[in-house]
Design an enzyme around this catalytic site. Structure first.
Site, short mmCIF file in Angstrom:
data_model
loop_
_atom_site.label_atom_id
_atom_site.label_comp_id
_atom_site.label_asym_id
_atom_site.label_seq_id
_atom_site.Cartn_x
_atom_site.Cartn_y
_atom_site.Cartn_z
N LYS B 92 0.82 -1.22 0.00
CA LYS B 92 0.00 0.00 0.00
C LYS B 92 0.85 1.27 0.00
CE LYS B 92 -4.21 -1.80 0.34
NZ LYS B 92 -5.16 -1.63 -0.77
N GLU B 114 -10.30 5.91 2.53
CA GLU B 114 -11.18 4.88 3.07
C GLU B 114 -10.30 3.72 3.49
OE1 GLU B 114 -10.41 5.21 -0.05
OE2 GLU B 114 -9.79 3.17 -0.59
N SER B 381 1.75 -9.60 -0.86
CA SER B 381 1.43 -8.17 -0.82
C SER B 381 1.55 -7.56 0.57
CB SER B 381 0.03 -7.94 -1.38
OG SER B 381 -0.90 -8.77 -0.71
#
Lengths: 275, 405
Positions: B92, B114, B381
């Site tokens: 991220k 969000e 990830s």
């Protein structure tokens, strides 16, 4: 729009500088039957009636209308039942009906988007609807809907915001039918305490670019007769009230006759304030 | 295949998918964002600044690690792209630092985002602290409760966490509420979208900031194996880690690109998040995409053990890659995912995020499809440390006093 469209007729037969009031209701709020009865009760005070077809994820709506949607869903509403209710209401009035919804609601029913829109718009027309506002459909994405509106004699009413640039405004004005829905402030739907200067400035900005064939209605945040008066005085042709009405429904859920009474009183006050 | 650089078109379309289905009030802001992106994406000083942040702050490049015990278990050569080793514990960070840098250049003062599990919210809080920008994170009330640890981490970094009480009170409602807030504060605020979803230019912008994953994989695999991998596997919720890993390989048709969706309690139940595999075309959050929706177009509630995959839609570019048969779509259930989570932990000493564990579960299920010399890259990830409270409800251990003595 043909001269058979009720919106066209309304504006074509405009008497002098007549001003308009368009109240908004969520189809099925608080129940399908009560919704129909409410609309019949307030009908004498409305010039156009705007009806929300509920969507699960209404991103341009504030908490009041979201809650209205939730009540409507709990009462079992869906697009088909909403259109059936509108069809029944059509028997009682010749006032124009506008629906407010989101794009995803309109693209259901067939394999391709084109076919789905075709089926849906045919249904809208047959239900006695005259035009629509689509909360998440900007001019860039509107081609298919504009074609279908042409085909079924419906008006696609565009939203214009204080942030809308001159360039966008020009583009919107070439495609807009019915009237312009001017968003009063930068924000989502919901009752507000005062009328902002930006609202008045934008009314004059848009009015300068439109003619009598495209009246300017102002919505978002209007909750009192004084607001309505101020906005009309600033040059608007009509006012739209949603959240303040849905609030009356919410605050009187336990007493339906009182709810109707309050709604009629509110509608009559607003209508009188813009005369 | 000649794909890279061709999509989206200037209306944000990947074939029929994507687009700009946004309220008029946001259109000028989306246009401004698109213009700023075009201005800076090829600007050398912007690129240099972004690269330096990724290198010195986040610790890129992340390793491409050859697993010996896991490879032996699977029966082919399995590499893990260690995005879990990024600052913040997930991929991220690539996107948030890119977008926040862009927002800063645009003169925005505030960030909003969000979050589902809290990973993107946490990453945005990191960016907010790094750039000195006031940060608000919208999070479904349900998620606030089940991710208390992440809420605390965000607050510790100075971000305000706003619980969302509308709708299903999860990720999609957090996006709704974030967009509503943005509508009213667009002049000084950047909406930092966490995945390759939303109206144009977000799917393109997020992809470009995540592409670094695939670029590194390509360079590293050539150094290590001197050839392309046979397959790259990544989990897909919105799909940002997957597009990041896949994109620079799309032209190389011999490389299988496998996206794994969350099958939750099973694809035959209604408790899953298989938008690509079982969804129908529709429009949500600004883009045409595959959606889990009812016959009237109302969005269904979804389920996954991993909050990061618990989303009813999927990025428009994945929809297009699927339509042109460039993407292989698989899925893994909660149970398969938990088994994979445990297996990788035991065999490699690496605790994967529940999201990434879906990709691992897919390979475990389909290991017979790969030959001994095949090279498979799994995009790991994120780290699973954020998931321990959820996993500990399912995987339990006993400590017998006599064993300790």
């Amino acid at each position: 729009m043909s001269n058979q469209n009720r919106l066209f007729k309304l504006f074509n037969d405009r008497k002098g500088n007549e001003k308009y009031f368009m109240p908004f209701f969520v189809a099925g709020d608080p129940s399908i039957d009560k919704f129909k009865e409410i609309v019949k009760n307030i009908e004498p005070y409305a010039d156009i009636i705007e009806i929300g077809i509920p969507f699960s994820d209404p991103i341009a709506d504030g908490p009041t209308i979201q809650e209205g949607n939730v009540r409507a869903f709990s009462s079992g509403i869906n697009t088909k039942k909403a259109l059936d209710a509108i069809k029944e209401l059509r028997k009682f009035t010749e006032k124009p009906f506008i629906i407010l919804t989101y794009y995803n609601i309109l693209i259901q029913g067939a394999k391709t988007i084109e076919d789905s829109i075709n089926i849906t718009f045919k249904n809208l027309k047959e239900s006695g609807i005259d035009g629509m506002v689509i909360g998440d459909l900007p001019i860039e994405e509107a081609d298919l809907v504009l074609d279908a509106c042409e085909k079924y004699d419906l008006a696609l009413i565009f939203l214009v915001a204080p942030s809308t640039t001159e360039e966008r405004l020009e583009r919107i004005l070439t495609k807009a039918r019915g009237f312009i829905y001017l968003i009063s402030v930068m924000g989502i739907t919901g009752a507000r305490e005062t009328v902002a200067q930006v609202t008045k400035d934008n009314i004059s900005r848009i009015k300068k670019k439109t003619n009598k064939n495209l009246p300017v209605f102002v919505g978002f945040g209007i909750s009192k007769p004084e607001h309505a008066k101020t906005i009309i005085k600033a040059g608007a042709d009509g006012i739209i009230i949603g959240s303040a009405i849905v609030d009356i429904i919410k605050n009187n859920l336990d007493n339906f006759s009182k709810m109707k009474e309050k709604l009629v009183e509110f509608h009559s006050k607003i209508k009188n304030s813009i005369k | 295949m000649d794909y890279i650089g061709k999509f989206p078109n200037k209306l944000g379309r990947f074939g029929d998918f994507g687009g700009i289905f946004a309220p008029e009030i946001l259109m000028p802001a989306l246009d401004e964002l698109n213009k700023a992106y075009k201005k800076y994406i090829n600007d050398t000083s912007f690129q240099e600044e972004f690269y330096n942040i990724l290198k010195h702050y986040s610790g890129r490049p992340t390793p491409l690690y050859y697993t010996s015990r896991f490879s032996e278990y699977i029966g082919c050569r399995v590499y893990l792209k260690r995005e879990d080793l990024n600052h913040g514990g997930a991929h991220k960070i690539n996107n948030v630092m890119g977008q926040a840098l862009l927002a800063k250049k645009m003169g925005k003062k505030k960030l909003i985002a969000e979050t589902g599990a809290g990973q993107h919210g946490f990453a945005t809080a990191i960016a907010g602290a790094y750039f000195g920008m006031e940060t608000k994170v919208f999070m479904g009330e349900v998620d606030v409760k089940r991710q208390a640890y992440n809420v605390y981490r965000m607050q510790l970094l100075g971000a305000e966490v706003i619980p969302v009480k509308s709708g299903s009170r999860t990720l999609k409602d957090a996006i709704n509420e974030g967009l509503r807030y943005w509508i009213a504060h667009v002049h000084d605020t950047h909406y930092l979208m966490g995945s390759v979803v939303g109206p144009h230019p977000y799917p393109m912008l997020v992809r470009e900031f995540q592409r670094v994953i695939g670029k590194e994989i390509k360079q590293q695999i050539f150094e290590l194996e001197d050839k392309l991998p046979n397959a790259i596997i990544a989990c897909i919720g919105g799909g940002s880690n997957a597009i990041g890993a896949f994109y620079d390989f799309v032209n190389d048709e011999e490389v299988q690109l496998i996206g794994v969706e969350a099958a939750g309690e099973g694809k035959e139940t209604d408790k899953h998040s298989i938008a690509l595999g079982l969804g129908r075309r529709g429009v949500l959050h600004g883009a045409m995409q595959y959606l889990l929706q009812n016959e009237y177009g109302n969005i269904l509630e979804t389920h996954s053990i991993s909050a990061g995959l618990d989303y009813p839609g999927v990025g428009p570019e994945h929809c297009y890659l699927n339509e042109i048969n460039r993407l292989i779509v698989g899925d893994a259930t909660d149970k398969e995912t938990l088994d994979a989570f445990k297996k990788l932990s035991e065999l490699e000493g690496i605790i994967p995020a529940l999201e990434s564990s879906h990709a691992i579960a897919y390979l475990i299920k389909n290991k017979d499809e790969f030959k001994k010399d095949d090279i498979v890259v799994i995009n790991l990830s994120g780290s699973g440390s954020k998931d321990l409270s959820i996993v500990s409800e399912h995987i339990k251990f006993k400590i017998e006093p006599k064993d300790i003595l």
